[in-house]
Design an enzyme around this catalytic site. Structure first.
Site, PDB file in Angstrom:
ATOM      1  N   TYR A   1       0.828  -1.209   0.000  1.00  0.00           N
ATOM      2  CA  TYR A   1       0.000   0.000   0.000  1.00  0.00           C
ATOM      3  C   TYR A   1       0.863   1.260   0.000  1.00  0.00           C
ATOM      4  O   TYR A   1       0.531   2.262  -0.621  1.00  0.00           O
ATOM      5  CB  TYR A   1      -0.926   0.018   1.219  1.00  0.00           C
ATOM      6  CG  TYR A   1      -2.204  -0.767   1.052  1.00  0.00           C
ATOM      7  CD1 TYR A   1      -3.042  -0.555  -0.039  1.00  0.00           C
ATOM      8  CD2 TYR A   1      -2.600  -1.710   2.005  1.00  0.00           C
ATOM      9  CE1 TYR A   1      -4.237  -1.257  -0.186  1.00  0.00           C
ATOM     10  CE2 TYR A   1      -3.789  -2.415   1.875  1.00  0.00           C
ATOM     11  CZ  TYR A   1      -4.601  -2.182   0.775  1.00  0.00           C
ATOM     12  OH  TYR A   1      -5.781  -2.873   0.634  1.00  0.00           O
TER      13      TYR A   1
ATOM     14  N   GLU B   1       0.691 -28.525  18.274  1.00  0.00           N
ATOM     15  CA  GLU B   1      -0.089 -27.998  17.147  1.00  0.00           C
ATOM     16  C   GLU B   1      -1.271 -27.133  17.572  1.00  0.00           C
ATOM     17  O   GLU B   1      -1.498 -26.072  17.018  1.00  0.00           O
ATOM     18  CB  GLU B   1      -0.600 -29.174  16.285  1.00  0.00           C
ATOM     19  CG  GLU B   1      -1.550 -28.745  15.169  1.00  0.00           C
ATOM     20  CD  GLU B   1      -2.064 -29.906  14.314  1.00  0.00           C
ATOM     21  OE1 GLU B   1      -1.498 -31.017  14.390  1.00  0.00           O
ATOM     22  OE2 GLU B   1      -3.041 -29.701  13.568  1.00  0.00           O
TER      23      GLU B   1
ATOM     24  N   ASP C   1      -1.345 -33.604  15.680  1.00  0.00           N
ATOM     25  CA  ASP C   1      -2.306 -34.644  15.355  1.00  0.00           C
ATOM     26  C   ASP C   1      -1.626 -35.693  14.474  1.00  0.00           C
ATOM     27  O   ASP C   1      -0.660 -35.386  13.768  1.00  0.00           O
ATOM     28  CB  ASP C   1      -3.496 -34.056  14.566  1.00  0.00           C
ATOM     29  CG  ASP C   1      -4.383 -33.158  15.421  1.00  0.00           C
ATOM     30  OD1 ASP C   1      -4.309 -33.252  16.664  1.00  0.00           O
ATOM     31  OD2 ASP C   1      -5.153 -32.373  14.838  1.00  0.00           O
TER      32      ASP C   1
END
Lengths: 380, 380
Positions: free
Chosen positions: B111, B210, B262
């Protein structure tokens, strides 16, 4: 400028209830069912009706509420027995958490309770949506939030500024969130008064910002110190822990809340959930909403005023559709908001917080926010 | 048990380079181009070739690397002139940041630099993907990471444990991450040695988890204290700031790193990115990777060993496809990993960290992790 009146206030009873209070209410519910069974009655469990038919916008309180419609589930009913069983084991487990000062995520309680019922081929739950559903029933039945049942959602959001917190359940850790470098404090998922004491706040207002990058920008520019404010970065839609902290700072310390998001339907909705609550959590507005929260920007008026036409983005069709939906919500009916949303739909543009970098990196901190906040230029 | 040898080590030069070092290199690049122009040469900018053709797994270093293939872009070329211009203004702006100790998000620099070039209808950038692309060129050309160019990504992740940090660029704030209640420290997006000093670490290893919920669970169970470890919660794929901090703790303090995710392709990939780096950031492994990181779980062997069959989830077709892809990666070629992934594909199941709650809430902290870590039961 927003009003200054930082002084510790007493919270209402429903806000300060602790583990013992809630454990007692859960116990009474369960005990009542045992009594019904002993008296050879068909035991029943009563909770509130959910869904749009029982949700309304409370004009006086200025937030979304759940109505009084109730639903009573009998155990001796083929369609209700399974859900009844699920409600009982979840209520019992939450009661156990409360007695032992334990907490669990809603995923954990699902896994913890999932098993095949002895002597049958029936699983207690076939998916987490079943336990989630029962948790909401329990919240409504006991008239509290899951955080007070020992349950929690995933945390998200960061806190920065001259505010001192004490974690009473964790060695009475006491820390000031202006002394943690530029990272700040990782806001917990549960911010209940029994556990987290807000000891002291040295600020004139609380600024809530949507993006992690803007949170970082304002700290780098020393905005919180120079403007005597507390800063919370929500990283998108505010998590329950962040909303509870914002609510408590507003109620307990009369701290004015100013919200700063992107100028688009997603940003407006972040603001409206902080201010008025949400339909999905209609029963919990009294724990989470901040009716006097102000919206400072970004606005479509800013685009013209600051000459930001070159750094707007096109609204997608989905954004326009969402904007039209928001226009019809009771809590967006004010003249200011109708004008703002209409302008966005007409121009079909959106404007991000970070687009202010087009003026200069420090423009947001030195010019944009101080001027707007000092002169009360909010969308109302 | 993982090896204990916590003692502060000297980092390699490329890791400790600060603003002045990098500013000098950027300046030399730009100055060289000015010289070419003054000598009436067609100025050129040289960077590295990206994409799979120049990415390889370095067996010796045990992480993913970017090769030596280079690309040279001439300014006086219709196809390259625009990109050349973009590279120059981004390099110049980063140089300015470094001289003034400023930082910007990659969205902000986009920007900040977006405008219509005077006297033309040409925008400097038509979308952020264009500035992002040039930033990577610049990183490769100057042989560093964007964090050292004053740029940053969105932060994510939390830190807990007996570790003392000093933010040298922010009033020398000094804090210990075991004294911040159960929330912990909100990890910044930039963890460069020049700015963030790791003063002291009192721990035997670093455990990276995690999910935010497991991070909360382990703190509630007082796992870090009882097992003398530092805890980092990544909330999914680890952000660059978290990876840099993990890497530094490993290199600077010889702190063993244990990863706990996991048991599914998404979790395995989180682990592999921490350990071996990623193809997208192949050039940055020497700043981010931790080749001796260990994977403690969840594993498919756990399912049988702990009787968790009832709380596994079915793998979707996409998961199975992804698992097969991972099997073919050089850094998953070990016997242990091949066996693990094969087992998952055969059984078509996945297992979450939180499924351990099926044994009991504190099982993960009192039984699962201590036993596996103490006995070196890792997938290798």
């Amino acid at each position: 400028m927003v009003e200054k009146k930082v002084k510790k206030q007493k919270l209402e009873d429903h806000e300060v209830e602790g583990n013992k209070d809630i454990a007692k209410r859960v116990y009474e519910k369960l005990d009542n069912i045992v009594t019904q069974i002993k008296n050879n009655h068909n035991p029943t469990f009563t909770t509130k009706v959910r869904g749009l038919s029982n949700v309304y916008y409370d004009e006086k309180k200025q937030f979304i509420q759940l109505g009084d419609k109730q639903v009573t589930r009998p155990f001796l009913n083929l369609g209700a027995a399974r859900k009844f069983m699920q409600t009982m084991i979840v209520a019992d487990k939450c009661h156990e958490y409360l007695l032992h000062d334990k907490t669990a995520s809603i995923r954990e309680i699902y896994y913890e309770l999932k098993h095949t019922v002895k002597g049958t081929k029936e699983n207690t739950f076939d998916g987490q949506e079943e336990s989630n559903d029962v948790i909401v029933d329990l919240e409504h039945s006991v008239n509290t939030i899951r955080e007070k049942l020992g349950l929690q959602a995933d945390p998200k959001g960061s806190l920065y500024g001259d505010i001192t917190l004490i974690d009473r359940k964790h060695e009475n850790d006491e820390f000031n969130a202006s002394k943690l470098g530029r990272g700040g404090w990782s806001i917990m998922s549960r911010i209940e008064p029994e556990e987290i004491e807000i000891k002291d706040v040295n600020a004139d207002y609380l600024l809530v910002v949507e993006t992690a990058a803007m949170y970082g920008r304002l700290i780098e520019e020393k905005f919180p110190k120079q403007n005597k404010c507390i800063l919370i970065g929500t990283s998108g839609q505010a998590a329950r822990g962040s909303r509870r902290l914002i609510h408590r700072l507003n109620k307990e310390f009369n701290l004015p809340v100013v919200v700063f998001t992107d100028g688009d339907p997603y940003g407006w909705y972040i603001y409206s959930v902080i201010k008025s609550g949400s339909m999905a959590l209609a029963a919990h507005s009294k724990f989470l909403a901040v009716p006097d929260a102000k919206f400072v920007g970004m606005t479509l008026t800013d685009v013209e005023h600051y000459g930001l036409e070159n750094v707007t983005e096109k609204m997608k069709d989905g954004d326009v559709k969402r904007a039209k939906e928001l226009m019809n919500y009771d809590w967006f009916k004010s003249a200011g908001w109708q004008k703002e949303i209409k302008l966005a739909i007409e121009k079909k543009i959106r404007i991000e917080q970070q687009a202010l970098a087009n003026k200069s990196l420090d423009f947001v901190a030195k010019e944009y926010l101080p001027k707007k906040i000092e002169n009360n230029i909010f969308v109302e």
